[in-house]
Motif scaffolding. Sequence first.
Motif, short mmCIF file in Angstrom:
data_model
loop_
_atom_site.label_atom_id
_atom_site.label_comp_id
_atom_site.label_asym_id
_atom_site.label_seq_id
_atom_site.Cartn_x
_atom_site.Cartn_y
_atom_site.Cartn_z
N UNK A 6 0.84 -1.21 0.00
CA UNK A 6 0.00 0.00 0.00
C UNK A 6 0.88 1.26 0.00
N UNK A 7 1.35 1.66 1.18
CA UNK A 7 2.21 2.84 1.24
C UNK A 7 1.52 4.08 1.76
N UNK A 8 0.55 3.91 2.68
CA UNK A 8 -0.13 5.06 3.28
C UNK A 8 0.61 5.46 4.55
N UNK A 9 1.15 6.67 4.55
CA UNK A 9 1.95 7.18 5.67
C UNK A 9 1.17 8.23 6.43
N UNK A 10 1.19 8.14 7.76
CA UNK A 10 0.55 9.16 8.61
C UNK A 10 1.51 9.59 9.71
N UNK A 11 1.77 10.88 9.78
CA UNK A 11 2.50 11.48 10.89
C UNK A 11 1.49 12.23 11.73
N UNK A 35 4.03 7.69 14.24
CA UNK A 35 4.24 7.53 12.80
C UNK A 35 3.62 6.19 12.41
N UNK A 36 2.68 6.23 11.47
CA UNK A 36 1.95 5.03 11.04
C UNK A 36 2.22 4.78 9.57
N UNK A 37 2.38 3.51 9.22
CA UNK A 37 2.51 3.11 7.81
C UNK A 37 1.56 1.94 7.58
N UNK A 38 0.61 2.16 6.67
CA UNK A 38 -0.39 1.13 6.39
C UNK A 38 -1.07 0.66 7.67
N UNK A 39 -1.40 1.64 8.52
CA UNK A 39 -2.14 1.43 9.77
C UNK A 39 -1.34 0.69 10.84
N UNK A 40 -0.04 0.55 10.63
CA UNK A 40 0.82 -0.05 11.65
C UNK A 40 1.70 1.04 12.26
N UNK A 41 1.85 0.99 13.56
CA UNK A 41 2.69 1.97 14.25
C UNK A 41 4.16 1.60 14.04
N UNK A 42 4.89 2.44 13.30
CA UNK A 42 6.31 2.17 13.04
C UNK A 42 7.21 3.15 13.77
N UNK A 43 6.67 3.85 14.76
CA UNK A 43 7.46 4.83 15.51
C UNK A 43 8.68 4.17 16.13
N UNK A 44 9.87 4.67 15.76
CA UNK A 44 11.11 4.13 16.31
C UNK A 44 11.53 2.80 15.73
N UNK A 45 10.85 2.32 14.70
CA UNK A 45 11.16 1.02 14.10
C UNK A 45 11.84 1.20 12.75
N UNK A 46 12.82 0.36 12.48
CA UNK A 46 13.57 0.44 11.23
C UNK A 46 13.14 -0.64 10.24
#
Length: 244
Positions: free
Chosen positions: A1-6, A60-71
Amino acid sequence: MGILELNHVSKSFNGRKVLDNISIKVQEGEFVTILGPSGSGKSTLFHLIGGLSVPDEGSIMLDEKNITGKRGFISYMPQQTALFPWRSVLENVLLGQELHEKKDVEKAAAMIAKAGLSGYEEALPSELSGGMKQRVAFIRALLSPQSLICLDEPFSALDDFTRLEMHQWLLSIWEEFKRTILFVTHNIDEAMFLSDRIIVLSSNPAKIIHEVKVPFKRPRENELLLKDEFLELKKELYQAMGRA
């Protein structure tokens, strides 16, 4: 997908706030540019999205997953091409896939050909021009499995002629594959020519002070740079940058 939310992202270093309450949503397949003066925190924003740093506030969310602090959730192309000098063009292109154990040599070779680099598969980076290196770096980002590509002023070191050439090439590739792109620059013409939407940041600390939806149809040709509607939008963005 690729939906980014800050969502309400803030960040400080040594007591100095760099980013202040930044909220951005990038839709799937959208090309969004962050425009701001040098030192406005644009690269810091990418470090947060890429998990190299953690925001003081916000998520920070990517495709409805919380990726805050994750690489490992985005594909990143820095200002410098960062090609490994001992690896061939093909080996550099495959790097992102190798890291995720999804190597596809046939697809990589096809992308190299599409980039006009047939015959350079076994060449080393030292044998390439600046524009050729940029193409290799972008192919590497495009072939990586992540749904979001972050481009951090990738054309800043190129001369004007090569930059225009790279803009056309980038758009031709992006329009075919439609990956979600978040692009950072301080060049107004570049932002307008490439983007679907432009977000303007202030500096000290960075806040969102202006946003425009770019009205120009695709595909875009270099003649657009001289049209009245292009110059009018450039004036609007220039005035916004003046307030930054």
